[in-house]
Design a protein around this motif. Structure first.
Motif, PDB file in Angstrom:
ATOM      1  N   ILE A 100       0.835  -1.202   0.000  1.00 11.26           N
ATOM      2  CA  ILE A 100       0.000   0.000   0.000  1.00 11.26           C
ATOM      3  C   ILE A 100       0.870   1.252   0.000  1.00 11.26           C
ATOM      4  O   ILE A 100       0.635   2.186  -0.779  1.00 11.26           O
ATOM      5  CB  ILE A 100      -0.960  -0.007   1.215  1.00 11.26           C
ATOM      6  CG1 ILE A 100      -2.012  -1.108   1.061  1.00 11.26           C
ATOM      7  CG2 ILE A 100      -1.626   1.356   1.395  1.00 11.26           C
ATOM      8  CD1 ILE A 100      -2.827  -1.375   2.306  1.00 11.26           C
ATOM      9  N   LEU A 101       1.881   1.261   0.848  1.00  6.77           N
ATOM     10  CA  LEU A 101       2.765   2.423   0.938  1.00  6.77           C
ATOM     11  C   LEU A 101       3.516   2.641  -0.369  1.00  6.77           C
ATOM     12  O   LEU A 101       3.648   3.776  -0.843  1.00  6.77           O
ATOM     13  CB  LEU A 101       3.735   2.238   2.106  1.00  6.77           C
ATOM     14  CG  LEU A 101       4.506   3.449   2.589  1.00  6.77           C
ATOM     15  CD1 LEU A 101       3.584   4.618   2.891  1.00  6.77           C
ATOM     16  CD2 LEU A 101       5.303   3.086   3.837  1.00  6.77           C
ATOM     17  N   GLY A 102       4.001   1.576  -0.984  1.00  4.19           N
ATOM     18  CA  GLY A 102       4.683   1.693  -2.274  1.00  4.19           C
ATOM     19  C   GLY A 102       3.765   2.241  -3.352  1.00  4.19           C
ATOM     20  O   GLY A 102       4.164   3.088  -4.158  1.00  4.19           O
ATOM     21  N   THR A 103       2.514   1.784  -3.363  1.00  5.35           N
ATOM     22  CA  THR A 103       1.536   2.275  -4.335  1.00  5.35           C
ATOM     23  C   THR A 103       1.221   3.743  -4.103  1.00  5.35           C
ATOM     24  O   THR A 103       1.159   4.529  -5.056  1.00  5.35           O
ATOM     25  CB  THR A 103       0.242   1.433  -4.259  1.00  5.35           C
ATOM     26  OG1 THR A 103       0.567   0.063  -4.489  1.00  5.35           O
ATOM     27  CG2 THR A 103      -0.782   1.890  -5.276  1.00  5.35           C
ATOM     28  N   VAL A 104       1.019   4.125  -2.848  1.00  2.01           N
ATOM     29  CA  VAL A 104       0.737   5.529  -2.519  1.00  2.01           C
ATOM     30  C   VAL A 104       1.903   6.413  -2.957  1.00  2.01           C
ATOM     31  O   VAL A 104       1.700   7.478  -3.550  1.00  2.01           O
ATOM     32  CB  VAL A 104       0.444   5.698  -1.007  1.00  2.01           C
ATOM     33  CG1 VAL A 104       0.467   7.154  -0.591  1.00  2.01           C
ATOM     34  CG2 VAL A 104      -0.892   5.062  -0.650  1.00  2.01           C
ATOM     35  N   LEU A 105       3.122   5.974  -2.688  1.00  2.00           N
ATOM     36  CA  LEU A 105       4.292   6.759  -3.096  1.00  2.00           C
ATOM     37  C   LEU A 105       4.381   6.880  -4.615  1.00  2.00           C
ATOM     38  O   LEU A 105       4.711   7.951  -5.136  1.00  2.00           O
ATOM     39  CB  LEU A 105       5.571   6.140  -2.524  1.00  2.00           C
ATOM     40  CG  LEU A 105       5.787   6.365  -1.035  1.00  2.00           C
ATOM     41  CD1 LEU A 105       6.882   5.455  -0.514  1.00  2.00           C
ATOM     42  CD2 LEU A 105       6.105   7.816  -0.745  1.00  2.00           C
ATOM     43  N   ALA A 106       4.088   5.808  -5.330  1.00  2.58           N
ATOM     44  CA  ALA A 106       4.122   5.857  -6.792  1.00  2.58           C
ATOM     45  C   ALA A 106       3.058   6.816  -7.327  1.00  2.58           C
ATOM     46  O   ALA A 106       3.321   7.583  -8.266  1.00  2.58           O
ATOM     47  CB  ALA A 106       3.925   4.455  -7.372  1.00  2.58           C
ATOM     48  N   ILE A 107       1.880   6.795  -6.728  1.00  4.53           N
ATOM     49  CA  ILE A 107       0.809   7.704  -7.152  1.00  4.53           C
ATOM     50  C   ILE A 107       1.199   9.157  -6.883  1.00  4.53           C
ATOM     51  O   ILE A 107       1.015  10.032  -7.743  1.00  4.53           O
ATOM     52  CB  ILE A 107      -0.522   7.340  -6.457  1.00  4.53           C
ATOM     53  CG1 ILE A 107      -1.052   6.010  -6.995  1.00  4.53           C
ATOM     54  CG2 ILE A 107      -1.557   8.449  -6.631  1.00  4.53           C
ATOM     55  CD1 ILE A 107      -2.204   5.426  -6.216  1.00  4.53           C
TER      56      ILE A 107
END
Length: 154
Positions: A10-17
């Motif tokens: 989730i954190l990786g996805t949020v950072l990518a977004i």
């Protein structure tokens, strides 16, 4: 460990977004400034706030992945047992720092900016929303470090 993997994802996805939004935002800023001749009024402020979020959440993400920069001069001079004890001690220091500086201090900052009703000049969003990333990151780092100690991932 399953919860940790989900938080990482989730954190990786949020950072990518956030990074994607930041790239589009800066491209829009360049386009409006140099092509249209009239710079967009909100892009500079939005880029600044997104950079804050990427930096602070990125620190939590890197901490969780155990990819942070470390000076290993002292651990290399210790035996295996001494290395484990030192790493536990360092993790406890990190937990205490995050608890007092990021979580307690961060919530105080969010509370004060909320009470004072401070908002950003261009976007007119409450600054407490911008600063809320600080205690979130602190909580995540504390979770990661406690998980490291309990799972002996030192």
């Amino acid at each position: 460990m399953e919860l940790r993997k989900k938080i990482d994802a989730i954190l990786g996805t949020v950072l990518a977004i956030i990074m994607g939004v930041m790239v589009v935002n800066v491209l829009w800023q360049v386009f409006t400034r140099f092509v249209m001749g009239v710079p967009s009024s909100f892009t500079d402020e939005l880029a600044r706030y997104l950079m804050i979020w990427v930096g602070v959440l990125g620190a939590a993400y890197i901490s969780g992945r155990r990819m942070h920069v470390a000076i290993d001069l002292l651990p290399t001079k210790l035996n295996k047992e001494g290395q484990v004890k030192l790493k536990i001690f360092v993790n406890i220091i990190i937990i205490l720092f995050c608890l007092f500086a990021l979580v307690v201090g961060g919530f105080r900052l969010v509370y004060i900016t909320s009470i004072l009703k401070q908002s950003s000049p261009a976007l007119q969003i409450p600054l407490s929303v911008v600063y809320f990333v600080i205690p979130i990151s602190g909580i995540l780092i504390i979770y990661y470090k406690i998980s490291d100690i309990l799972n002996k991932q030192l």
